[in-house]
Design a protein around this motif. Sequence first.
Motif, mmCIF file in Angstrom:
data_model
loop_
_atom_site.group_PDB
_atom_site.id
_atom_site.type_symbol
_atom_site.label_atom_id
_atom_site.label_comp_id
_atom_site.label_asym_id
_atom_site.label_seq_id
_atom_site.Cartn_x
_atom_site.Cartn_y
_atom_site.Cartn_z
ATOM 1 N N LEU A 48 0.825 -1.209 0.000
ATOM 2 C CA LEU A 48 0.000 0.000 0.000
ATOM 3 C C LEU A 48 0.861 1.261 0.000
ATOM 4 N N LEU A 49 1.956 1.234 0.746
ATOM 5 C CA LEU A 49 2.857 2.387 0.736
ATOM 6 C C LEU A 49 3.494 2.587 -0.636
ATOM 7 N N SER A 50 3.843 1.468 -1.290
ATOM 8 C CA SER A 50 4.400 1.560 -2.646
ATOM 9 C C SER A 50 3.402 2.203 -3.593
ATOM 10 N N ALA A 51 2.141 1.798 -3.480
ATOM 11 C CA ALA A 51 1.102 2.370 -4.343
ATOM 12 C C ALA A 51 0.932 3.860 -4.091
ATOM 13 N N LEU A 52 1.180 4.270 -2.844
ATOM 14 C CA LEU A 52 0.974 5.670 -2.473
ATOM 15 C C LEU A 52 2.151 6.555 -2.844
ATOM 16 N N VAL A 53 3.377 6.087 -2.564
ATOM 17 C CA VAL A 53 4.555 6.956 -2.742
ATOM 18 C C VAL A 53 5.678 6.304 -3.547
ATOM 19 N N THR A 54 5.412 5.227 -4.266
ATOM 20 C CA THR A 54 6.368 4.389 -5.008
ATOM 21 C C THR A 54 7.209 3.550 -4.032
ATOM 22 N N ASN A 55 7.706 2.431 -4.541
ATOM 23 C CA ASN A 55 8.403 1.502 -3.648
ATOM 24 C C ASN A 55 9.734 2.050 -3.125
ATOM 25 N N LEU A 56 10.371 2.932 -3.873
ATOM 26 C CA LEU A 56 11.639 3.495 -3.403
ATOM 27 C C LEU A 56 11.420 4.357 -2.163
ATOM 28 N N SER A 57 10.434 5.245 -2.212
ATOM 29 C CA SER A 57 10.118 6.074 -1.051
ATOM 30 C C SER A 57 9.629 5.211 0.104
ATOM 31 N N ALA A 58 8.812 4.208 -0.213
ATOM 32 C CA ALA A 58 8.279 3.325 0.824
ATOM 33 C C ALA A 58 9.388 2.571 1.543
ATOM 34 N N THR A 59 10.425 2.178 0.810
ATOM 35 C CA THR A 59 11.559 1.478 1.421
ATOM 36 C C THR A 59 12.266 2.372 2.429
ATOM 37 N N LEU A 60 12.524 3.608 2.027
ATOM 38 C CA LEU A 60 13.204 4.553 2.909
ATOM 39 C C LEU A 60 12.403 4.815 4.185
ATOM 40 N N LEU A 61 11.081 4.784 4.072
ATOM 41 C CA LEU A 61 10.219 5.080 5.212
ATOM 42 C C LEU A 61 10.016 3.853 6.103
ATOM 43 N N LEU A 62 9.780 2.704 5.476
ATOM 44 C CA LEU A 62 9.301 1.524 6.201
ATOM 45 C C LEU A 62 10.408 0.667 6.794
ATOM 46 N N PRO B 52 13.544 1.007 8.012
ATOM 47 C CA PRO B 52 14.159 1.304 9.319
ATOM 48 C C PRO B 52 13.234 1.013 10.498
ATOM 49 N N MET B 53 11.928 1.167 10.310
ATOM 50 C CA MET B 53 10.979 0.887 11.383
ATOM 51 C C MET B 53 10.884 -0.607 11.689
ATOM 52 N N LEU B 54 11.171 -1.437 10.679
ATOM 53 C CA LEU B 54 11.035 -2.879 10.844
ATOM 54 C C LEU B 54 12.303 -3.543 11.368
ATOM 55 N N GLU B 55 13.406 -2.834 11.337
ATOM 56 C CA GLU B 55 14.676 -3.445 11.757
ATOM 57 C C GLU B 55 14.612 -4.068 13.157
ATOM 58 N N PRO B 56 13.951 -3.438 14.149
ATOM 59 C CA PRO B 56 13.881 -4.076 15.477
ATOM 60 C C PRO B 56 13.168 -5.422 15.481
ATOM 61 N N LEU B 57 12.283 -5.672 14.510
ATOM 62 C CA LEU B 57 11.576 -6.947 14.444
ATOM 63 C C LEU B 57 12.427 -8.061 13.858
ATOM 64 N N GLY B 58 13.559 -7.719 13.259
ATOM 65 C CA GLY B 58 14.467 -8.742 12.763
ATOM 66 C C GLY B 58 14.456 -8.899 11.251
ATOM 67 N N THR B 59 15.306 -9.795 10.804
ATOM 68 C CA THR B 59 15.539 -10.002 9.374
ATOM 69 C C THR B 59 14.281 -10.424 8.631
ATOM 70 N N VAL B 60 13.521 -11.353 9.185
ATOM 71 C CA VAL B 60 12.365 -11.883 8.460
ATOM 72 C C VAL B 60 11.326 -10.792 8.218
ATOM 73 N N ALA B 61 11.215 -9.825 9.136
ATOM 74 C CA ALA B 61 10.263 -8.728 8.944
ATOM 75 C C ALA B 61 10.677 -7.846 7.770
ATOM 76 N N VAL B 62 11.976 -7.561 7.666
ATOM 77 C CA VAL B 62 12.468 -6.741 6.555
ATOM 78 C C VAL B 62 12.305 -7.486 5.233
ATOM 79 N N LEU B 63 12.559 -8.800 5.231
ATOM 80 C CA LEU B 63 12.375 -9.587 4.013
ATOM 81 C C LEU B 63 10.910 -9.608 3.581
ATOM 82 N N ALA B 64 10.001 -9.685 4.548
ATOM 83 C CA ALA B 64 8.569 -9.639 4.220
ATOM 84 C C ALA B 64 8.203 -8.301 3.592
ATOM 85 N N ALA B 65 8.808 -7.238 4.111
ATOM 86 C CA ALA B 65 8.562 -5.920 3.519
ATOM 87 C C ALA B 65 9.060 -5.868 2.084
#
Length: 427
Positions: free
Chosen positions: A338-352, A354-367
């Motif tokens: 949904l974030l990719s659809a809103l602001v493109t996947n490049l912007s969504a990556t920069l935003l999303l 870093p927030m997922l890093e505390p949840l671990g590797t699998v969370a970032v891979l899911a993103a």
Amino acid sequence: MQPHLAASLEWVPVVALVVLLATAVGHPRGRIEAVVAVAAAGATMAAGGLDWVGVRGVVEHLGPVVLFLVTILVVGDVCAKAGVFVRAAGVVARWGKGRPVVLMSGVFLLAALVTVVLSLDATVVLLMPVVVGAAVASGLSPWPNAHTSLRMANSASLLLPVSNLTNLLALHHLRLSFAGFVAAMAPVLAVVLLVEYAALRWLFRADLRTSAVEPVAEPVAEPEPVAESVSDQETGFPIVVVGVMLAGFVVVGQLDWHPFWVSGAAAVVLVAWARTRALVVGRDVLGAAHPGFAVLVLALGIVVAALADGALGDLVRHALPGSTSYAGLLLISLVATLLSALVTNLSATLLLVPMLEPLGTVAVLAALLGLNIGSGLTWTGSLANLLWRRGLKRLDLAPTTWHFHRVSLVVTPLSLVAGVTVLALLH
């Protein structure tokens, strides 16, 4: 500062983001791109969205990624001018011999390979016109090849950290080496490719049942010109350089070096080779590097960093799960889509990410599944989608929004769920 003035300044990064995305979609001349990017970043900083320390952090993080982008674009451009894509598509066309299923299968594999090795932009900008032209020249429908190229540009970019800028940006937040990233994503990609192939075969079953008719006199595509002085044997040189470059990525990944050192060396070697054969001049190299877009990517990082500290960042944080259960991974991939659809996947990556890093590797891979596969859901999900549309317009084959979403709304959810399921099972 007055409260109403402070509230007004909070909207500056939002406006700056909209302007940057509109510029990326419009793709004006490089100088205009760079001027708009600098103005947007400057306005964000002037409004207090980010201080100089924050800007330096963004540049240090994004700088190596942008250098990789610039150099890999040059590598792809030289390969195109040397006829690598034209000749690869010719091999696939001869293999197909007017059989639409065989031709689409060959394009599927070729597009996946180009995406993995040279990134998704090479697939939609350099390869797609050639394989579409091969289909039309064989008297077949161009749409299976066109959509196959786009689907592979987004979905096949999961495999290597260097296949997509989203992967490179996320690698900084992963506890994985280059080889570890490949090992984690390879089984996921294998299942995703099976799902995508089956779905595309079903969606284009009518086109693929159509027998070849009399080939057209002129191909619909006008591929990159290939110099007569470059023989089939010489075309092998860029392929060898790209192969060495891939091996180099693995080596520098183990040494924790940035991939741009390898892609930069490959670009220098290929440009020197191409100049001796009059394939490129200095102006061509500069144009292929797209420096204006590189500046825009840096500006995008500054603006998104400012937004992450504001209301948009708070909204995204509240939407994310607190665990990496199967349901949690599905939710993460959905938010990324949904974030990719809103602001493109490049912007969504920069935003999303870093927030997922505390949840671990699998969370970032899911993103990343949502940022890569999910970006194929809407026109604005990925710049590759817009480049694909623009390329088809040049070929007088402009797809309608319905034509695009007829494929994306079916294939994307199936691939995304399949990918998340494999990821959950393996972790």
